[in-house]
Design an enzyme around this catalytic site. Structure first.
Site, short mmCIF file in Angstrom:
data_model
loop_
_atom_site.label_atom_id
_atom_site.label_comp_id
_atom_site.label_asym_id
_atom_site.label_seq_id
_atom_site.Cartn_x
_atom_site.Cartn_y
_atom_site.Cartn_z
N GLN A 157 46.29 69.49 -76.43
CA GLN A 157 47.55 69.24 -77.14
C GLN A 157 48.02 70.49 -77.89
OE1 GLN A 157 48.57 65.56 -79.57
NE2 GLN A 157 47.96 66.94 -81.20
N HIS B 37 42.18 64.89 -91.02
CA HIS B 37 43.60 65.07 -91.35
C HIS B 37 43.75 65.76 -92.70
CE1 HIS B 37 44.07 61.37 -88.68
NE2 HIS B 37 44.92 62.21 -88.13
#
Length: 279
Positions: free
Chosen positions: A152, A36
């Site tokens: 995704q 992240h």
């Protein structure tokens, strides 16, 4: 600065937008790791203002126990983000994002009929619900997503096109642990013996790249699944070789000029996904 309401988020970002500043957005479900942070670092480098959302989205979980067990580490998430130079952290409640039930149903053609879409019914519709909602709130110039969730990424690009949004979608490479395991919030849930076995997934995907010239598509799929399933701690849910644009399975290597292999593996109760290019 941590913000929990839509109205305040819109207000502070409008101040930046009106002075010509670019806004970079990293949507997350929290339980942050260095994967992240690599997205965040890129956003900080490429934009004047960066906002990160921390929101575990209930509509994308087709398994309610998975939602209940999903790791939540808000204190360390906030600390990490502040250290990374993020300007705003959006931490809304479920009520804030969904004041009423979101009944929208999206059409992604064939993109969501395979792999994750096939094994997690309704998952991508939930992803589209929350991402479109967040895009509407933040209105970023750029949004950052990891390539670990390759399907995704394709869905979000399609969504942006479908909704005619002026948002640039930036794909960021997978970050891995020193033993090759793709970084994931779910890694926190792995039991020690399963964690020890988990690197076999990427090791097998990598070794399979050397077999492209000697094995057919069907035989390579069989080889990858058999190799991983040899470990009693791992069970392959699917391994697919697909065209990287359409995500449709290939039958022969000549079917596509860009082939990616996507995999989902159960390590005990934890589901791990990964991917790598073969062509």
């Amino acid at each position: 600065m941590v913000i929990s309401t839509i109205s305040e988020t819109k207000k502070v970002l409008e101040n930046h937008r009106s002075t010509g500043k670019t806004i970079g957005f990293v949507p997350t479900m929290g339980a942050l790791h260095q994967g992240h942070i690599s997205l965040v670092n890129r956003a900080v480098n490429e934009n004047d203002t960066v906002i990160v959302s921390l929101f575990v989205n209930p509509t994308q979980f087709n398994d309610k126990s998975d939602l209940k067990n999903y790791p939540r580490t808000p204190e360390s998430d906030i600390k990490l983000l502040k250290e990374s130079g993020v300007h705003y952290i959006f931490m809304p409640s479920e009520q804030e994002i969904y004041p009423e039930k979101d009944t929208r149903v999206f059409d992604f053609g064939l993109l969501d009929k395979v792999m994750e879409g096939e094994h997690r019914p309704g998952h991508f519709n939930g992803v589209a619900q929350v991402v479109s909602r967040l895009f509407d709130i933040v209105e970023p110039h750029r949004a950052y997503f990891g390539q670990k969730d390759f399907q995704q990424l394709a869905i979000i690009r399609y969504l942006v096109k479908q909704l005619k949004l002026k948002i640039e979608i930036i794909a960021c490479p997978i970050l891995r642990e020193s033993d090759g395991l793709a970084m994931s919030s779910r890694n926190l849930l792995l039991e020690p013996d399963k964690r020890k076995s988990a690197p076999i997934i990427y090791k097998t995907l990598s070794e399979a790249r050397n077999k492209v010239n000697e094995l057919s598509v069907k035989d390579l799929i069989y080889w990858v699944i058999a190799n991983i399933n040899k470990d009693p701690n791992l069970a392959v849910e699917y391994f697919s070789l697909v065209d990287s644009e359409t995500l449709q399975p290939i039958s022969n290597w000549e079917d596509s000029s860009s082939v990616i292999g996507c995999i989902a593996v159960k390590a005990g109760n934890v589901r791990l996904i990964d991917n790598t290019f073969y062509k």
